[in-house]
Design a protein around this motif. Sequence first.
Motif, PDB file in Angstrom:
ATOM      1  N   LEU A   1       0.869  -1.175   0.000  1.00  0.00           N
ATOM      2  CA  LEU A   1       0.000   0.000   0.000  1.00  0.00           C
ATOM      3  C   LEU A   1       0.901   1.218   0.000  1.00  0.00           C
ATOM      4  O   LEU A   1       1.771   1.348   0.869  1.00  0.00           O
ATOM      5  N   LEU A   2       0.717   2.092  -0.972  1.00  0.00           N
ATOM      6  CA  LEU A   2       1.580   3.266  -1.078  1.00  0.00           C
ATOM      7  C   LEU A   2       0.723   4.515  -1.245  1.00  0.00           C
ATOM      8  O   LEU A   2      -0.222   4.528  -2.040  1.00  0.00           O
ATOM      9  N   VAL A   3       1.070   5.571  -0.514  1.00  0.00           N
ATOM     10  CA  VAL A   3       0.313   6.820  -0.540  1.00  0.00           C
ATOM     11  C   VAL A   3       1.171   7.924  -1.148  1.00  0.00           C
ATOM     12  O   VAL A   3       2.308   8.152  -0.713  1.00  0.00           O
ATOM     13  N   CYS A   4       0.628   8.601  -2.144  1.00  0.00           N
ATOM     14  CA  CYS A   4       1.329   9.709  -2.797  1.00  0.00           C
ATOM     15  C   CYS A   4       1.301  10.965  -1.928  1.00  0.00           C
ATOM     16  O   CYS A   4       0.417  11.153  -1.091  1.00  0.00           O
ATOM     17  N   GLY A   5       2.263  11.842  -2.192  1.00  0.00           N
ATOM     18  CA  GLY A   5       2.245  13.173  -1.605  1.00  0.00           C
ATOM     19  C   GLY A   5       1.770  14.189  -2.636  1.00  0.00           C
ATOM     20  O   GLY A   5       1.247  13.823  -3.686  1.00  0.00           O
ATOM     21  N   GLY A   6       1.978  15.450  -2.333  1.00  0.00           N
ATOM     22  CA  GLY A   6       1.584  16.496  -3.266  1.00  0.00           C
ATOM     23  C   GLY A   6       1.011  17.686  -2.540  1.00  0.00           C
ATOM     24  O   GLY A   6       0.844  17.677  -1.312  1.00  0.00           O
ATOM     25  N   ILE A   7       0.679  18.733  -3.291  1.00  0.00           N
ATOM     26  CA  ILE A   7       0.226  19.966  -2.650  1.00  0.00           C
ATOM     27  C   ILE A   7      -1.135  19.800  -1.988  1.00  0.00           C
ATOM     28  O   ILE A   7      -1.530  20.620  -1.167  1.00  0.00           O
ATOM     29  N   GLY A   8      -1.829  18.717  -2.300  1.00  0.00           N
ATOM     30  CA  GLY A   8      -3.111  18.443  -1.648  1.00  0.00           C
ATOM     31  C   GLY A   8      -3.001  17.584  -0.407  1.00  0.00           C
ATOM     32  O   GLY A   8      -4.031  17.141   0.127  1.00  0.00           O
ATOM     33  N   HIS A   9      -1.787  17.360   0.088  1.00  0.00           N
ATOM     34  CA  HIS A   9      -1.622  16.393   1.180  1.00  0.00           C
ATOM     35  C   HIS A   9      -2.277  16.829   2.484  1.00  0.00           C
ATOM     36  O   HIS A   9      -2.747  15.996   3.249  1.00  0.00           O
ATOM     37  N   GLN A  10      -2.304  18.130   2.762  1.00  0.00           N
ATOM     38  CA  GLN A  10      -2.888  18.570   4.031  1.00  0.00           C
ATOM     39  C   GLN A  10      -4.393  18.317   4.058  1.00  0.00           C
ATOM     40  O   GLN A  10      -4.942  17.853   5.065  1.00  0.00           O
TER      41      GLN A  10
END
Length: 334
Positions: free
Chosen positions: A77-86
């Motif tokens: 299971l892998l979760v991406c990051g990005g500017i929408g992470h918060q």
Amino acid sequence: MWGMNARRIIVVAYDSAELLDFACVTTPLTIANLVGAAPPYEVRLATPGGKAVTWGTGFTIEAQETLERVTGPLDTLLVCGGIGHQAAAADRGLVAHVRRLARESRRVASVCTGASILAAAGLLDGRRATTHWHWAPDLAARYPAVAVDPDPIFVRDGQVSTAAGVTSALDLTLAFVEEDHGADLARQVARQLVTYLQRPGNQAQMSMFTAAPPPGDGLVRRIVDHVTGNLATDLGSATLAAVAGVSERHLSRLFLRHLGRTPARFVREARTEAAAHLLVATRLPVAAIAARCGFNGAETLRQAFADRYGVSPSHYRATQSRPSPARRLRAAAS
């Protein structure tokens, strides 16, 4: 439908996630399949509600799975990051399903600021973890139960792994491929990607010579320039204080305020990074590199390297050096 014998990989994304986080995971795994991974990887993108993702770059990709409906067992299971992470970390439903699927996964990972979602799910409590260097202080402040280390490009703590900024996902994914299928297949994937086999996980995210703008304090900036230009000379605290024209205590306070480290630690890190560059760029013996960078012998350099990168100088040279053009041509012809 999932393949019968596939390694089931779920990548979780959300609006304004980082597309490169996704690609740096999915592309190496796809190439691994092409060069013979057995069992193969089957990677699927899962999103809240199964909606298409509009990435931070503005591009849109359709999801293959609805996050709420995904069930295990999963390989990864892998979760991406990005500017929408918060916003994603504040989404209780998304976080709850990540927590649920983590219990049904052999390993769990995040890329970049995706660590904030794992942290919100409680999956990093009591663990060492990393994230993009810019967001590391925020992660540490929001989740004090997490041992945030802003330096490495990835950290593996038990079944949970966290990769730092963006392309470090490539290094972590290559490490997964090597773990699953061996070094030879991982090397084939790296060659197809035209990249290093993998950087050591403890390699620093950023070069201390280029990572940040010069210190705002003119005196600190002057001493930093003196250190980086005179690594082989005496750079003890007393000497640096004399160059600065202040007391050792005052110089230490300035360094801690502006650089977050003491003068002695800054000197050690500057020397170690310079040695790392010489190990890759030259064929100088380790003892000669140690002397050129101001270390008191090869053993002192080895200890500094173990502390900074988690590997020996010889291992670093073997894994990071690029062969000469002539050697590459000979290898291609063989």
